[in-house]
Design a protein around this motif. Structure first.
Motif, short mmCIF file in Angstrom:
data_model
loop_
_atom_site.label_atom_id
_atom_site.label_comp_id
_atom_site.label_asym_id
_atom_site.label_seq_id
_atom_site.Cartn_x
_atom_site.Cartn_y
_atom_site.Cartn_z
N GLU A 180 -9.84 -2.19 7.59
CA GLU A 180 -8.59 -2.21 6.81
C GLU A 180 -8.78 -1.32 5.59
O GLU A 180 -9.87 -0.80 5.34
CB GLU A 180 -8.28 -3.65 6.33
N GLY A 201 -8.31 -10.61 5.06
CA GLY A 201 -7.13 -10.96 4.26
C GLY A 201 -7.35 -10.64 2.79
O GLY A 201 -7.86 -9.59 2.43
N TRP A 202 -7.00 -11.59 1.94
CA TRP A 202 -7.13 -11.37 0.48
C TRP A 202 -8.56 -11.56 0.00
O TRP A 202 -8.89 -11.27 -1.15
CB TRP A 202 -6.22 -12.34 -0.29
N ARG A 223 0.80 -1.22 0.00
CA ARG A 223 0.00 0.00 0.00
C ARG A 223 0.84 1.29 0.00
O ARG A 223 0.61 2.21 0.80
CB ARG A 223 -0.99 -0.03 1.17
N ARG A 247 4.04 -11.51 9.62
CA ARG A 247 3.21 -10.31 9.49
C ARG A 247 2.95 -9.69 10.86
O ARG A 247 1.93 -9.05 11.08
CB ARG A 247 1.90 -10.63 8.76
C1 GAL Z 1 -5.39 -7.67 3.51
C2 GAL Z 1 -4.72 -6.33 3.36
C3 GAL Z 1 -3.70 -6.47 2.26
C4 GAL Z 1 -2.74 -7.58 2.66
C5 GAL Z 1 -3.50 -8.85 2.95
C6 GAL Z 1 -2.60 -9.97 3.43
O1 GAL Z 1 -6.38 -7.63 4.47
O2 GAL Z 1 -5.67 -5.36 3.06
O3 GAL Z 1 -3.05 -5.25 2.05
O4 GAL Z 1 -2.04 -7.18 3.79
O5 GAL Z 1 -4.47 -8.63 3.92
O6 GAL Z 1 -3.33 -11.08 3.84
#
Ligand code: GAL
Length: 375
Positions: free
Chosen positions: A251, A271-272, A98, A123
């Motif tokens: 997020e 997440g993704w 980001r 992470r």
């Molecule tokens: C998302 C986040 C992404 C990345 C991803 C990893 O929630 O918005 O930028 O960090 O998780 O799982």
């Protein structure tokens, strides 16, 4: 190999946005600028984003593209390179996410901030990286990694939070994930990270009309958002900050200002995987912020996820359209965790009406939608 390489596309100038379709640059290659943001400088837009390969770790760095019309993008190369030095905090194999860049008129420098997870820390690191350049496309020179606002309480801290500091310090080393704490939703991550600096993950930058810049990020294990004013040179945090949406788990924050009010776009935490988008408004940057619910509306597009799942995307930035006051584009990523490089982009016009804004799917569209009343 990028599956969207298509040399025949190089000659055709785009006149529309095509959400979620492969978006080819001037070389006919699918744009590689994920989790990105856009800087406008001297008549040119610069789109910065994560250069993805097959894996989520950074093997290249931050990619930048330029455009004068928002539809056609020229590859300007890598603005910030990962380092070959294993001791570097941005050594190849770290996670860079980001990235956003802004221009500081007083110093004449371009300043990039990004979410960084240093190599080998999984992470759990949650730090912010900052890098500086003399030109918009860089090269950006990495300055340092920082946990924002160490030793400084937010403007809206409560006496109870201050009094609980010693207790909160016992949480050092614990995380939301897998924590044995009986009431995880109430864990005091603010106090836990008071001395070492606050966790900083998904993020955006926002520059106000008076030139003040703000770093807005998911913090406290993603349970709250922080809005932190940067120093005058944009290179550090000023110590003036607030936490908002405590234990509401946002997020992917993005911000704009319209009609004197501050508007936010964000996501839930999955997440993704796509989730429901969120919107909020405030009369001042420090709040109070009021959640307005899911801004995505309208029918489910053919063979796509519907508005309850953000059409398959996750927010990353709100782009002010130059020369069209009040016109903003909401930028989303469609993540492809098994094929990161081919993750696609959804850009949609924000429609402001009745004290909120909405986002409706469009198979294709152009800037003339902003000419219509109510946009
Ligand atoms: C998302 C986040 C992404 C990345 C991803 C990893 O929630 O918005 O930028 O960090 O998780 O799982």
């Amino acid at each position: 190999m990028n599956t969207y390489m298509n040399s025949s596309a190089t000659s055709s100038l785009q006149t529309k946005f095509h959400p979620d379709q492969p978006w080819l640059d001037n070389n006919g290659v699918h744009i590689n600028a994920h989790g990105g943001g856009v800087l406008f400088h001297e008549g040119v837009y610069y789109w910065f984003g994560e250069h993805k390969t097959l894996v989520e770790e950074a093997e290249v760095g931050v990619h930048v593209y330029s455009s004068t019309d928002l539809y056609n993008w020229k590859d300007e190369g890598i603005a910030l390179q990962v380092s070959d030095d294993p001791q570097s905090e941005i050594t190849r194999g770290c996670i860079i996410e980001r990235p956003k860049a802004i221009y500081n008129a007083a110093t004449g420098k371009f300043v990039m901030w990004f979410h960084l997870e240093r190599k080998g820390k999984g992470r759990k690191d949650g730090v912010s990286g900052v890098a500086v350049a003399d030109t918009p496309v860089g090269p950006y020179v990495f300055q340092r990694a920082v946990r924002p606002d160490a030793g400084v309480w937010p403007l809206n801290v409560t006496e109870k939070q201050k009094a609980g500091l010693d207790e909160a310090q016992k949480l050092i080393g614990t995380a939301f994930w897998g924590s044995p704490h009986p009431d995880r939703a109430k864990m005091d991550f603010l106090g836990r990270d008071f001395h070492c600096g606050q966790m900083a993950k998904d993020m955006t930058l926002f520059v106000d009309d008076d030139g003040s810049a703000y770093h807005v990020f998911s913090s406290e294990e993603n349970s709250a958002l922080h809005i932190s004013k940067l120093s005058d040179d944009y290179l550090s945090h000023s110590g003036k900050w607030v936490r908002i949406f405590e234990y509401l788990w946002h997020e992917a924050p993005a911000l704009c200002k319209r009609d004197g009010r501050y508007w936010m776009l964000s996501s839930n935490c999955t997440g993704w995987d796509p989730n429901t988008a969120r919107s909020a408004v405030a009369d001042g940057i420090w709040g109070p912020w009021t959640e307005l619910g899911n801004p995505c509306v309208g029918p489910t597009p053919h063979q796509r996820l519907g508005p309850a799942l953000t059409f398959g995307g996750q927010s990353t930035y709100i782009l002010p359209v130059q020369g069209r006051p009040g016109a903003f584009i909401a930028m989303f990523d469609v993540w492809r965790p098994n094929d990161h490089i081919n993750g696609s982009y959804i850009w949609l016009p924000m429609k402001f009406e009745s004290g909120r804004y909405t986002l409706e799917w469009r198979d294709s569209w152009d800037l003339s939608v902003f000419d219509q009343a109510g946009s």
